[in-house]
Write a protein that holds these residues in place. Structure first.
Motif, PDB file in Angstrom:
ATOM      1  N   GLN A  86       1.433  -2.768  -6.367  1.00 12.96           N
ATOM      2  CA  GLN A  86       1.524  -1.562  -5.543  1.00 12.96           C
ATOM      3  C   GLN A  86       0.210  -0.842  -5.724  1.00 12.96           C
ATOM      4  O   GLN A  86      -0.176  -0.560  -6.854  1.00 12.96           O
ATOM      5  N   LEU A  87      -0.459  -0.557  -4.626  1.00 14.78           N
ATOM      6  CA  LEU A  87      -1.805  -0.001  -4.703  1.00 14.78           C
ATOM      7  C   LEU A  87      -1.882   1.312  -3.941  1.00 14.78           C
ATOM      8  O   LEU A  87      -1.353   1.437  -2.845  1.00 14.78           O
ATOM      9  N   SER A  88      -2.568   2.271  -4.543  1.00 19.03           N
ATOM     10  CA  SER A  88      -2.809   3.576  -3.925  1.00 19.03           C
ATOM     11  C   SER A  88      -4.310   3.818  -3.908  1.00 19.03           C
ATOM     12  O   SER A  88      -5.017   3.377  -4.812  1.00 19.03           O
ATOM     13  N   ILE A  89      -4.812   4.522  -2.901  1.00 14.18           N
ATOM     14  CA  ILE A  89      -6.244   4.837  -2.921  1.00 14.18           C
ATOM     15  C   ILE A  89      -6.493   6.255  -3.428  1.00 14.18           C
ATOM     16  O   ILE A  89      -7.623   6.723  -3.424  1.00 14.18           O
ATOM     17  N   GLY A  90      -5.460   6.919  -3.914  1.00 16.29           N
ATOM     18  CA  GLY A  90      -5.658   8.250  -4.487  1.00 16.29           C
ATOM     19  C   GLY A  90      -4.371   9.044  -4.436  1.00 16.29           C
ATOM     20  O   GLY A  90      -3.433   8.659  -3.745  1.00 16.29           O
ATOM     21  N   ARG A  91      -4.375  10.125  -5.174  1.00 17.30           N
ATOM     22  CA  ARG A  91      -3.140  10.907  -5.275  1.00 17.30           C
ATOM     23  C   ARG A  91      -3.026  11.945  -4.164  1.00 17.30           C
ATOM     24  O   ARG A  91      -3.226  13.137  -4.376  1.00 17.30           O
ATOM     25  N   TYR A  92      -2.809  11.456  -2.967  1.00 15.16           N
ATOM     26  CA  TYR A  92      -2.562  12.275  -1.785  1.00 15.16           C
ATOM     27  C   TYR A  92      -1.823  11.350  -0.839  1.00 15.16           C
ATOM     28  O   TYR A  92      -1.822  10.135  -1.037  1.00 15.16           O
ATOM     29  N   VAL A  93      -1.184  11.902   0.174  1.00 16.08           N
ATOM     30  CA  VAL A  93      -0.370  11.057   1.038  1.00 16.08           C
ATOM     31  C   VAL A  93      -0.987  10.921   2.427  1.00 16.08           C
ATOM     32  O   VAL A  93      -1.342  11.918   3.057  1.00 16.08           O
ATOM     33  N   LEU A  94      -1.153   9.677   2.854  1.00 19.78           N
ATOM     34  CA  LEU A  94      -1.604   9.378   4.205  1.00 19.78           C
ATOM     35  C   LEU A  94      -0.372   9.047   5.052  1.00 19.78           C
ATOM     36  O   LEU A  94       0.666   8.672   4.519  1.00 19.78           O
ATOM     37  N   ALA A  95      -0.521   9.147   6.360  1.00 13.13           N
ATOM     38  CA  ALA A  95       0.612   8.880   7.250  1.00 13.13           C
ATOM     39  C   ALA A  95       1.014   7.407   7.228  1.00 13.13           C
ATOM     40  O   ALA A  95       2.122   7.055   7.608  1.00 13.13           O
ATOM     41  N   LEU A 139      -5.280   2.985   6.800  1.00 16.84           N
ATOM     42  CA  LEU A 139      -6.604   3.416   6.330  1.00 16.84           C
ATOM     43  C   LEU A 139      -6.841   2.922   4.907  1.00 16.84           C
ATOM     44  O   LEU A 139      -7.948   2.510   4.559  1.00 16.84           O
ATOM     45  N   ALA A 140      -5.794   2.928   4.096  1.00  7.91           N
ATOM     46  CA  ALA A 140      -5.911   2.415   2.724  1.00  7.91           C
ATOM     47  C   ALA A 140      -6.258   0.922   2.748  1.00  7.91           C
ATOM     48  O   ALA A 140      -7.080   0.459   1.962  1.00  7.91           O
ATOM     49  N   ALA A 141      -5.653   0.165   3.667  1.00 12.22           N
ATOM     50  CA  ALA A 141      -5.946  -1.275   3.771  1.00 12.22           C
ATOM     51  C   ALA A 141      -7.418  -1.487   4.116  1.00 12.22           C
ATOM     52  O   ALA A 141      -8.073  -2.393   3.596  1.00 12.22           O
ATOM     53  N   LEU A 160       0.856  -1.181   0.000  1.00  4.95           N
ATOM     54  CA  LEU A 160       0.000   0.000   0.000  1.00  4.95           C
ATOM     55  C   LEU A 160       0.892   1.232   0.000  1.00  4.95           C
ATOM     56  O   LEU A 160       1.609   1.490   0.965  1.00  4.95           O
ATOM     57  N   THR A 161       0.868   1.934  -1.111  1.00  4.09           N
ATOM     58  CA  THR A 161       1.793   3.045  -1.269  1.00  4.09           C
ATOM     59  C   THR A 161       1.168   4.126  -2.152  1.00  4.09           C
ATOM     60  O   THR A 161       0.489   3.803  -3.133  1.00  4.09           O
ATOM     61  N   PRO A 162       1.333   5.408  -1.775  1.00  2.00           N
ATOM     62  CA  PRO A 162       0.613   6.483  -2.474  1.00  2.00           C
ATOM     63  C   PRO A 162       0.906   6.557  -3.971  1.00  2.00           C
ATOM     64  O   PRO A 162       0.074   7.020  -4.748  1.00  2.00           O
TER      65      PRO A 162
END
Ligand code: 6GU
Length: 243
Positions: free
Chosen positions: A133-142, A146-148, A90-92
């Motif tokens: 490699q999966l991102s839930i959107g083009r912004y960065v979470l800490a 939450l993405a999982a 899980l990576t932005p």
């Protein structure tokens, strides 16, 4: 479906387990387990991350720690594990999650989600242990937790029986049943509120007309957004324009 989530914060997922469709999916034979990277770290003091070579801010999840965690879980070299199950970092910067990607994952029998923290993963984890490699959107979470949960929520509700009502996941926004278009608008009682009336066709009891009206609404909404969320009625401001 069996989902394993590797994380530094397994207890974050406790409340998530209680969500109705998650609980339904689990009751119907799916499993979702959280594995703690710290439980098998070969380093002292529960260390799992380190400062980046070359300098820079933040901490990076270590490859030896992730290897130990995967080996402990699957009893095998992680290089071999990714051959037999999807192992998703899980990576932005990853492939952005959409309905098609969710469906693809929902067809898997086994799924492994790796949450990163801080500055993310040592690149060798992604390169050698992961299939995706999966991102839930083009912004960065800490972190990836939450993405999982987003991935688990979206995937589990696609599984048969998770929603209780078989139709509900079939004909919804962005699904193939709607040609990838957003869903048509819904209304319920009262039929009129402050002079705002529910479209007459929905009260007509005429199923064919209702079906046509919904298809047309969905198509028109798709055209309006052009498939680009930022062009959606909510617009960049996130507010619908007022009539
Ligand atoms: Cl998967 N992880 C992090 N840390 N940030 C994100 C993301 C994932 N997707 C969007 N932003």
């Amino acid at each position: 479906m069996q989902i394993d989530v590797f994380t530094l914060f397994p207890h974050w997922f406790d409340w998530f387990r209680g969500q109705r469709h998650v609980a339904n999916a689990l009751a119907l034979g799916s499993s979702r387990e959280c594995l703690d990277y710290r439980a098998h770290t070969p380093l002292s003091g529960g260390q799992v991350d380190d400062t980046p070579f070359g300098g820079g801010a933040g901490m990076v999840l270590r490859v030896d720690v992730v290897e130990a965690a995967l080996r402990a879980r699957y009893g095998d070299d992680p290089i071999a594990v990714r051959e037999r199950r999807r192992v998703v970092a899980l990576t932005p910067g990853g492939r952005v999650l959409d309905d098609a990607y969710v469906s693809e994952l929902a067809r898997e029998e086994h799924l492994t989600l790796l949450c990163g923290r801080y500055e993310g993963f040592d690149e060798r984890i992604v390169e050698h242990f992961c299939s995706d490699q999966l991102s839930i959107g083009r912004y960065v979470l800490a972190g990836g937790e939450l993405a999982a949960m987003v991935v688990c929520d979206a995937v589990l509700r696609k599984l048969p029986g998770a929603l209780g009502h078989e139709e509900s996941a079939h004909e919804e926004s962005f699904s193939a049943a709607l040609d990838g278009a957003p869903e048509y608008p819904h209304y319920t009682r009262p039929a009129e509120w402050r002079g705002w009336k529910v479209p007459e066709v929905l009260l007509s009891g005429h199923h064919a007309r209702i079906r046509d009206w919904r298809a047309e609404q969905s198509r028109a909404r798709g055209e309006q957004t052009g498939g680009q969320p930022e062009d959606a009625p909510g617009g960049r401001s996130g507010r619908a324009s007022l009539p």
